[in-house]
Design an enzyme around this catalytic site. Structure first.
Site, PDB file in Angstrom:
ATOM      1  N   VAL A  15       0.842  -1.201   0.000  1.00  0.00           N
ATOM      2  CA  VAL A  15       0.000   0.000   0.000  1.00  0.00           C
ATOM      3  C   VAL A  15       0.880   1.254   0.000  1.00  0.00           C
ATOM      4  CG1 VAL A  15      -1.783   1.320   1.212  1.00  0.00           C
ATOM      5  CG2 VAL A  15      -1.886  -1.178   1.212  1.00  0.00           C
ATOM      6  N   HIS A 177     -14.557  -0.033   9.224  1.00  0.00           N
ATOM      7  CA  HIS A 177     -14.020  -0.757   8.071  1.00  0.00           C
ATOM      8  C   HIS A 177     -13.949  -2.225   8.454  1.00  0.00           C
ATOM      9  CE1 HIS A 177     -11.860  -1.396   4.433  1.00  0.00           C
ATOM     10  NE2 HIS A 177     -10.704  -1.663   5.004  1.00  0.00           N
TER      11      HIS A 177
HETATM   12  P1  NAD Z   1       2.776  -4.938   3.467  1.00  0.00           P
HETATM   13  O1  NAD Z   1       3.141  -6.109   4.303  1.00  0.00           O
HETATM   14  O2  NAD Z   1       2.966  -5.013   1.999  1.00  0.00           O
HETATM   15  O3  NAD Z   1       3.538  -3.638   3.994  1.00  0.00           O
HETATM   16  C1  NAD Z   1       3.646  -3.295   5.341  1.00  0.00           C
HETATM   17  C2  NAD Z   1       5.035  -2.710   5.521  1.00  0.00           C
HETATM   18  O4  NAD Z   1       5.126  -2.192   6.858  1.00  0.00           O
HETATM   19  C3  NAD Z   1       6.159  -3.731   5.360  1.00  0.00           C
HETATM   20  O5  NAD Z   1       7.059  -3.323   4.348  1.00  0.00           O
HETATM   21  C4  NAD Z   1       6.814  -3.763   6.731  1.00  0.00           C
HETATM   22  O6  NAD Z   1       8.212  -3.968   6.679  1.00  0.00           O
HETATM   23  C5  NAD Z   1       6.477  -2.380   7.259  1.00  0.00           C
HETATM   24  N1  NAD Z   1       6.596  -2.260   8.707  1.00  0.00           N
HETATM   25  C6  NAD Z   1       6.257  -3.167   9.661  1.00  0.00           C
HETATM   26  N2  NAD Z   1       6.566  -2.681  10.873  1.00  0.00           N
HETATM   27  C7  NAD Z   1       7.086  -1.448  10.689  1.00  0.00           C
HETATM   28  C8  NAD Z   1       7.582  -0.452  11.563  1.00  0.00           C
HETATM   29  N3  NAD Z   1       7.595  -0.633  12.891  1.00  0.00           N
HETATM   30  N4  NAD Z   1       8.056   0.677  11.028  1.00  0.00           N
HETATM   31  C9  NAD Z   1       8.062   0.885   9.701  1.00  0.00           C
HETATM   32  N5  NAD Z   1       7.599  -0.026   8.816  1.00  0.00           N
HETATM   33  C10 NAD Z   1       7.119  -1.174   9.310  1.00  0.00           C
HETATM   34  O7  NAD Z   1       1.244  -4.635   3.805  1.00  0.00           O
HETATM   35  P2  NAD Z   1       0.236  -3.719   2.972  1.00  0.00           P
HETATM   36  O8  NAD Z   1      -0.526  -4.569   2.010  1.00  0.00           O
HETATM   37  O9  NAD Z   1       0.952  -2.529   2.484  1.00  0.00           O
HETATM   38  O10 NAD Z   1      -0.800  -3.302   4.134  1.00  0.00           O
HETATM   39  C11 NAD Z   1      -0.383  -2.461   5.193  1.00  0.00           C
HETATM   40  C12 NAD Z   1      -1.505  -2.310   6.217  1.00  0.00           C
HETATM   41  O11 NAD Z   1      -2.592  -1.604   5.633  1.00  0.00           O
HETATM   42  C13 NAD Z   1      -2.108  -3.617   6.721  1.00  0.00           C
HETATM   43  O12 NAD Z   1      -2.398  -3.496   8.104  1.00  0.00           O
HETATM   44  C14 NAD Z   1      -3.372  -3.743   5.923  1.00  0.00           C
HETATM   45  O13 NAD Z   1      -4.343  -4.548   6.582  1.00  0.00           O
HETATM   46  C15 NAD Z   1      -3.794  -2.307   5.844  1.00  0.00           C
HETATM   47  N6  NAD Z   1      -4.722  -1.977   4.755  1.00  0.00           N
HETATM   48  C16 NAD Z   1      -5.748  -1.127   5.065  1.00  0.00           C
HETATM   49  C17 NAD Z   1      -6.633  -0.736   4.086  1.00  0.00           C
HETATM   50  C18 NAD Z   1      -7.758   0.208   4.439  1.00  0.00           C
HETATM   51  O14 NAD Z   1      -8.722   0.312   3.717  1.00  0.00           O
HETATM   52  N7  NAD Z   1      -7.627   0.964   5.496  1.00  0.00           N
HETATM   53  C19 NAD Z   1      -6.507  -1.235   2.783  1.00  0.00           C
HETATM   54  C20 NAD Z   1      -5.442  -2.083   2.492  1.00  0.00           C
HETATM   55  C21 NAD Z   1      -4.541  -2.437   3.503  1.00  0.00           C
END
Ligand code: NAD
Length: 310
Positions: A15, A177
């Site tokens: 994301v 959500h």
């Molecule tokens: P992803 O695993 O591709 O990316 C998450 C990133 O966060 C990873 O690169 C990881 O290394 C990094 N990370 C973890 N801990 C960290 C920290 N302490 N400091 C900095 N970076 C850190 O996941 P994604 O698909 O990008 O999703 C991210 C989040 O967004 C998830 O919780 C997902 O459920 C949520 N999401 C929400 C919506 C919404 O509508 N609100 C939509 C899609 C995804």
């Protein structure tokens, strides 16, 4: 001299990278990508920088494993956290993502005390509440992205069903959500015509159901991780509304202080987004059954927030 606004994106995963991409493609800001994985934010930032000459943007991108370059950001988007795997609900991510969110907010709030925080990590409404509490920021500067995505899914399915342009379809989805989100068909229109005039109850029910489970449908297809293109686009719409001070009405997770009968909780409702962040909560009249569904959704958010013991 700083020419462009600065948007920091914490979590350079799926994301986060999409947010960075769409933001520079629209030349809305310079972007700082932060992640704990060594090299990941640097590599993605550099790759996106190389796309600049082709796409025609001059936005700068920096990747970093520390928060130094995020200082004085106008907006900080927080996607850092775990994403769902098949069979998991958003709520299953609560404790792990709360730990990450708390640590991230401490870092960004200290360096960008005037920023607007856009929270993305799930479970969204509870994480937004946590970010607000931890940051000490006023409620108008902490907002969560979910409703734009849920509405976009609804709009897509309506457009597909009717064979019309997605641009003709507007919709809004209220509530948390999660599976209790509340799509409101009578406020969904196609070129101004309510969909209740154009689609049967069965068709609308099927669209509502698919919207509710739109995230899970993608998680089940991808197996590893969840949706990111549409979520990235939704966050970028918020960034644009804020930086251009558009006063755009968009459904976002916002702090309710009595509006819709809910007090002291982050839940999704339509808000006016501008340079000040959430500049107004838009209240629409709900029918008793809609109000009941909204309250049920808010209650499930409240349960999660309670578990965080803030
Ligand atoms: P992803 O695993 O591709 O990316 C998450 C990133 O966060 C990873 O690169 C990881 O290394 C990094 N990370 C973890 N801990 C960290 C920290 N302490 N400091 C900095 N970076 C850190 O996941 P994604 O698909 O990008 O999703 C991210 C989040 O967004 C998830 O919780 C997902 O459920 C949520 N999401 C929400 C919506 C919404 O509508 N609100 C939509 C899609 C995804």
């Amino acid at each position: 001299m700083r020419m462009r606004p600065k948007v920091s994106v914490v979590g350079a995963g799926n994301v986060g990278a999409s947010v960075a991409q769409y933001t520079v493609e629209k030349e809305l800001a310079d972007v700082v990508l932060v992640d704990i994985i060594k090299g990941l934010p640097h590599g993605k930032a550099l790759d996106l920088l190389h796309a600049g000459p082709i796409h025609g943007y001059d936005s700068q991108l920096i990747g970093s494993n520390d928060y130094g370059p995020t200082g004085e950001s106008d907006i900080v988007v927080i996607t850092a956290g775990l994403a769902r795997k098949p069979g998991m609900s958003r709520d299953d991510l609560l404790f792990k993502n709360a730990e990450i969110m708390g640590a991230v907010v401490d870092q960004v709030a200290a360096r960008s005390p005037s920023a607007i925080l856009i929270v993305v990590a799930n479970p969204l409404d509870a994480m937004t509440y946590l970010a607000w509490k931890k940051s000490g920021f006023p409620t108008e500067r902490v907002v969560g992205m979910a409703g734009i995505l849920d509405s976009a899914r609804f709009r897509t399915f309506v457009a597909l069903e009717l064979g019309v342009s997605v641009e003709n379809v507007s919709a809004f989805v209220l509530g948390g959500h999660g599976d209790t989100m509340v799509p409101l068909p009578r406020y969904c229109t196609v070129a101004g015509i309510p969909i209740t005039e154009l689609l049967s109850k069965e068709q609308i029910d099927a669209i509502v159901d698919r919207t509710r489970h739109g995230g899970a449908e993608i998680v089940n297809l991808l197996k590893a991780g969840g949706a990111y293109y549409a979520p990235g686009a939704a966050v970028t719409e918020m960034i644009e509304a804020i930086l251009k001070n558009k006063k755009k009405i968009l459904p976002c997770a916002t702090y309710l202080n009595g509006e819709y009968g809910i007090k002291g909780l982050y839940v999704g409702v339509p808000v006016k987004l501008g340079r000040g962040g959430v500049e107004q909560v838009i209240e629409v009249k709900l029918r008793p059954e809609e109000q009941a569904a909204f309250e049920k959704s808010a209650e499930s958010v409240r349960e999660l927030v309670k578990k965080l013991k803030l």
